[in-house]
Design a protein around this motif. Structure first.
Motif, short mmCIF file in Angstrom:
data_model
loop_
_atom_site.label_atom_id
_atom_site.label_comp_id
_atom_site.label_asym_id
_atom_site.label_seq_id
_atom_site.Cartn_x
_atom_site.Cartn_y
_atom_site.Cartn_z
N ARG A 1 46.10 31.24 42.21
CA ARG A 1 46.11 30.44 40.91
C ARG A 1 44.88 29.83 40.68
N SER A 2 44.39 29.15 41.76
CA SER A 2 42.87 28.24 41.53
C SER A 2 41.79 29.17 41.28
N LEU A 3 41.85 30.57 41.66
CA LEU A 3 40.73 31.43 41.53
C LEU A 3 40.32 31.26 39.99
N THR A 4 41.52 31.65 39.08
CA THR A 4 41.06 31.83 37.60
C THR A 4 41.98 31.15 36.79
N ARG A 5 42.68 30.07 37.40
CA ARG A 5 43.39 29.25 36.15
C ARG A 5 42.36 28.41 35.24
N HIS A 6 41.19 27.93 35.69
CA HIS A 6 40.40 27.16 34.77
C HIS A 6 40.01 27.88 33.64
N PRO A 7 40.15 26.77 32.39
CA PRO A 7 39.79 27.62 31.26
C PRO A 7 38.35 28.38 31.25
N GLY B 253 37.54 32.76 31.94
CA GLY B 253 37.49 34.03 30.93
C GLY B 253 38.32 35.15 31.33
N VAL B 254 39.27 35.13 32.04
CA VAL B 254 40.16 35.96 31.91
C VAL B 254 41.43 35.91 31.06
N ARG B 255 41.90 37.13 31.00
CA ARG B 255 43.02 37.31 29.90
C ARG B 255 44.35 36.65 30.40
N ASN B 256 44.64 36.64 31.71
CA ASN B 256 45.88 36.13 32.15
C ASN B 256 45.63 35.20 33.40
N PRO B 257 45.04 33.98 33.12
CA PRO B 257 44.65 33.13 34.12
C PRO B 257 45.54 32.75 35.22
N GLY B 258 45.20 32.60 36.41
CA GLY B 258 46.02 32.16 37.60
C GLY B 258 47.02 33.32 38.13
N THR B 259 46.77 34.55 37.67
CA THR B 259 47.25 35.63 38.25
C THR B 259 46.69 36.60 39.16
N ALA C 244 46.77 39.62 38.45
CA ALA C 244 45.91 40.70 37.50
C ALA C 244 44.67 40.09 37.45
N ALA C 245 44.54 38.89 37.11
CA ALA C 245 43.36 38.30 36.78
C ALA C 245 42.17 38.21 37.90
N ILE C 246 42.52 38.17 39.11
CA ILE C 246 41.65 38.26 40.24
C ILE C 246 41.01 39.84 39.91
N ARG C 247 41.82 40.78 39.68
CA ARG C 247 41.02 41.91 39.53
C ARG C 247 39.76 41.93 38.53
N TRP D 254 41.25 23.85 40.81
CA TRP D 254 40.79 25.11 39.92
C TRP D 254 39.34 25.30 39.98
N PHE D 255 38.88 26.45 40.33
CA PHE D 255 37.61 27.04 40.55
C PHE D 255 37.07 26.99 38.96
N ASP D 256 35.89 25.95 38.95
CA ASP D 256 35.22 26.20 37.73
C ASP D 256 34.28 26.90 37.52
N TRP D 257 34.44 28.04 36.69
CA TRP D 257 33.36 29.13 36.64
C TRP D 257 32.21 28.72 36.15
#
Lengths: 715, 113
Positions: free
Chosen positions: A173-179, A182-188, A190-193, A556-559
């Motif tokens: 979840r941390s990898l992509t949950r941050h606003p 820029g992914v479509r489904n944050p925290g999932t 699928a988003a890691i892809r 959360w990872f702040d991109w």
């Protein structure tokens, strides 16, 4: 029923219950298995007196039917039954177990509870992360059926040689949950892809995921006393079901398709040359102690699954309330079944075992000399190519770093590497000798096991991030709501002069350098380096060294940091690329300190301020060494020689350099004493030293030189 | 809304038009229909026209997975006109790599391919 199926006599029911057609089932495999005619249910309990199968329509609170296992359907301690004509898509199932309630004897049967199958491969009830559960539902974690029809095409686990691995530890979840992700489904999953290009550009080739087995983020959830924000079981080190991926990590969890989504992630990572390692938690379960919820194991066979005191209470070697009874043969088989399932069905490349020392304790808690579980895993044919990594300690005081029963297979999180690097980095005196051992792959600890038994790291999810390691002297965990009592106190950290945030340019410059020093040492050490996700961009947790309960920016990872700290990211990428280019940095077995190929110098040689004269004295805060290119891969590979000087003292020192190989000059790859972009030089652009016999190394600075023909660099 | 299935064969192309919601209750019907249509002599392509399909549960995806693996390399699967929610489900689980996802289809072009 197909024509083929109908011709077989064993495809006909023999029993009926309320219109449901039944037949004695297969005892193996445990769990619920789709068959051509229906579903085979098989569940174990050594102390139950009766078992009832409870079937639900998906999501319904009231069962559709309860089917007691006829006595003749029990073989030994296994209840097995095939139920015909069930719709696998809409089915949820559980069990009721009748048996004695006698805690002093270890039994806690309660037939009013509906129990989840420990072999459930899909678990409903927490389908979307963070959605408040219906606490009135008598069946919270709902076993479902899984389909094994995923199209893997030509994929299988990558089997990257362990000496070539660079591990990246991340939370799904941390990898992509941050606003900013820029992914479509944050925290999932699928988003890691969508972040695979980033992982590839960083250069890591193994993604280690913190727990992905189904857990309950609402376990022990509570409001933060200061802010009112809900604190949750965020990290997930508390397993509900060992065979099911966490539904709340899947964008398709609400559709029950988490299995497909996670498999797709694994397949896609493999296509991109990245392995998947799972952090698995077999030391305890989410049921806690006698005051915890009854989800599955406690109600099925408490005495078998848990380590119990003579009075029937729960041993707590995990620090979380209970301890799974891993060396009971039944439980051991469950762990083995589980890992085989993930290796075979999900193509998982390796496993990191949380608090693995517990896996070597007997049912009374005593450490075993020859733990059957660890031996079984080491020699298992299905797991034969999987990486097995132990966190070789537990919360009960058993510390086995360097002595974990390895059977030639197990690697360890090398906690001593972490501690040695941290002490050396902050400038403790007399640490050069130990640091040398750690850099060399800890031959003092892993003599027969080789350098790759050592998973080297400076930070992990437990503890400070790299940024915070150089920014805080002490932990700042008030946000966890435990008055700063939780989390480790022995961090071996140093704030570089100011505690926490500052705008002092000198302090900030020193912190940047210290982060680079740590990364440079880590990524040039023998053994397997592991990076904590976000360290490459100086992610901060504001001094919190135990963020297990925060679903917010503490984790959360702040991109945006990939831009703000692009220079540190570039530095890390450069080091990982350097490691990949230079086999002298990646040895399966220990270096000898001798010349084995006739190059005139040893494979590894130690130096000090004078060449060939290392200083292991009580005041030494520096060390230097050279890796001989002619010795790469035992002399079978061509490589450049590399010279490294680590000066952890605050003073600048001159270092006399050993002669580079004939016809070559020393070129500067890294000098952390320089500000970006001059801290690191791309492959082929390393500037030559004017004087190949001597170099000045600034205070708290790492210099890495590579010996190249004079024409190769910009010379 | 219940699922409606309407199938036609045009030479080497079978078209299965779906409208309504594809959930677990009706998946078996679609599965049988798919096998039947693919079984017609000379059919090389099966088009699932999903432009009127508003929802697809995992059971629906299972039918596609089944069709892909059951029909083998000899038959090409095309998913046409999937609405965003349906298309996303297919993509999140990675199945879009196993089929052709198109917005519209041209029977003549498919038939001559």
């Amino acid at each position: 029923m197909s024509a083929v199926a109908s011709g077989r006599i064993d495809y006909y029911p023999t029993h009926e219950h309320e219109g449901f057609k039944l037949r004695a089932g297969s005892v193996y495999p445990f769990g619920a298995t789709l068959t051509p005619t229906g579903v085979n249910f098989s569940v174990f309990s050594s102390h139950a007196e009766r078992c009832t199968l409870v079937l639900f329509d998906k999501g319904a609170q009231a069962p559709r039917v309860e089917i007691p296992f006829p006595p003749e359907f029990r073989i030994g301690n296994v209840y097995a039954m095939t139920v015909f004509d069930l719709d696998a898509e809409t089915l949820e199932y559980g069990y009721r177990m009748e048996g004695p309630y006698a805690p002093e004897e270890g039994h806690r049967f309660d037939a009013t509870k509906i129990l989840m199958d420990p072999y459930a491969r899909v678990i409903g009830g927490r389908d979307e992360w963070g959605r408040t559960p219906d606490w009135d539902d008598p069946y919270q974690h709902r076993a479902r059926l899984a389909f094994d029809d995923f199209d893997w095409e030509h994929d299988r686990p990558l089997e990257i040689p362990i000496e070539d691995l660079v591990v990246y530890e991340a939370h799904v979840r941390s990898l992509t949950r941050h606003p900013s992700s820029g992914v479509r489904n944050p925290g999932t999953f699928a988003a890691i892809r969508e972040k695979i290009p980033y992982l590839k550009s960083l250069g890591v080739n193994c993604l280690e995921l913190m727990p992905v087995y189904e857990f309950d983020e609402f376990e022990h959830s509570r409001p933060n006393p200061e802010t009112g924000e809900l604190l949750v079981n965020y990290w997930g080190y508390s397993t509900v079901g060992f065979f099911a991926p966490k539904a709340g990590y899947a964008a398709t969890g609400r559709l029950g398709m988490q299995v497909d989504e996670f498999k797709k992630l694994v397949k896609e990572l493999h296509v991109n040359g990245i392995e998947v390692m799972l952090d698995v938690v077999f030391n305890h379960t989410a049921e806690g102690n006698e005051r915890g919820p009854t989800i599955s194991f406690r109600g099925l066979d408490n005495k078998t699954y848990y380590m119990l005191t003579p009075e029937g209470y729960y041993f707590n070697f995990s620090g979380t309330g209970n301890t799974l009874n891993c060396n009971n043969p039944i439980v051991r088989n469950m762990v083995l079944d589980c890992l085989r399932y993930w290796a075979a069905e999900y193509h998982i490349d390796g496993f990191r075992f949380d608090l693995a020392a517990i896996l070597g304790r007997d049912p009374s808690g005593a450490p075993l000399n020859n733990p059957p579980l660890l031996e079984t895993l080491a020699y298992d044919p299905v797991l034969a190519k999987c990486k097995l990594v132990a966190e070789a300690w537990d919360a009960g005081g058993l510390y086995q770093v360097g002595s974990f029963p390895a059977y030639g297979r197990w690697a360890e999180w090398n906690g001593r590497y972490r501690d040695a690097l941290r002490k050396f980095l902050k400038g403790d005196a007399g640490r050069a000798g130990e640091m040398a051992n750690r850099i060399a792959g800890s031959p003092d600890m892993y003599g027969d096991r080789g350098a790759t038994a050592s998973i080297n790291f400076v930070t992990a999810h437990d503890g400070f991030t790299l940024h915070d390691l150089v920014s805080y002297d002490g932990k700042h965990n008030l946000a966890n709501g435990e008055d700063n009592r939780d989390g480790a106190n022995d961090n071996e950290s140093w704030n570089c002069g100011v505690e926490g945030a500052t705008d002092d340019p000198e302090v900030l410059r020193l912190r940047r350098r210290q982060m680079r020093n740590a990364l440079a040492i880590l990524l040039t050490s023998q053994g397997v380096p592991m990076l904590l996700s976000g360290d490459e961009v100086a992610r901060t947790q504001h001094g919190n060294n135990n963020t297990y309960c925060h679903d917010n920016e503490l984790n959360w990872f702040d991109w945006t940091l990939t831009e703000t700290n692009a220079d540190l990211l570039r530095f890390t990428q450069g080091l990982i690329a350097f490691r990949a280019q230079h086999p002298v940095l990646r040895n399966r077995w220990h270096l000898s300190g001798r010349d084995l190929v006739g190059s005139g110098v040893p494979d590894i040689s130690w130096h000090g301020r004078r060449a060939w004269e290392p200083d292991w004295g009580p005041d030494a805060r520096y060390l230097a060494f050279m890796l001989d290119g002619a010795h790469a891969r035992g002399g079978r590979a061509q490589d450049d020689s590399i010279y490294l000087a680590f000066n952890a003292h605050w003073e600048t020192y001159g270092f006399e350099l050993p002669q580079p190989p004939h016809g070559r000059r020393w070129h500067v790859f890294v000098n952390t004493g320089m500000e970006a972009p001059h801290d690191i030089h791309p492959h082929g652009d390393e500037p030559p030293l004017d004087d190949s016999s001597h170099i000045l190394v600034g205070g708290r600075t790492v210099v890495i030189l590579v010996a190249k023909a004079a024409a190769e660099g910009n010379g | 809304m219940a699922l409606e299935i309407s199938s036609t064969v045009h030479g080497s192309v079978a078209v299965i038009e779906l409208s309504g919601e594809l959930d677990a209750g009706v998946a078996q019907r679609l599965r049988d229909e798919t096998v039947a249509m693919a079984g017609h002599d000379g059919v090389r392509t099966v088009v699932f026209d999903m432009s009127e399909l508003t929802f697809m549960a995992s059971a629906g995806l299972r039918v596609l997975v089944f069709a892909k693996q059951k029909l083998g390399q000899g038959v090409e699967l095309v998913i046409a006109g999937a609405q965003p929610a349906v298309a996303e489900t297919i993509e999140l689980t990675g199945f879009h790599h196993s089929v052709d996802m198109v917005e519209t289809y041209d029977l003549d072009a498919l038939g001559n391919a």
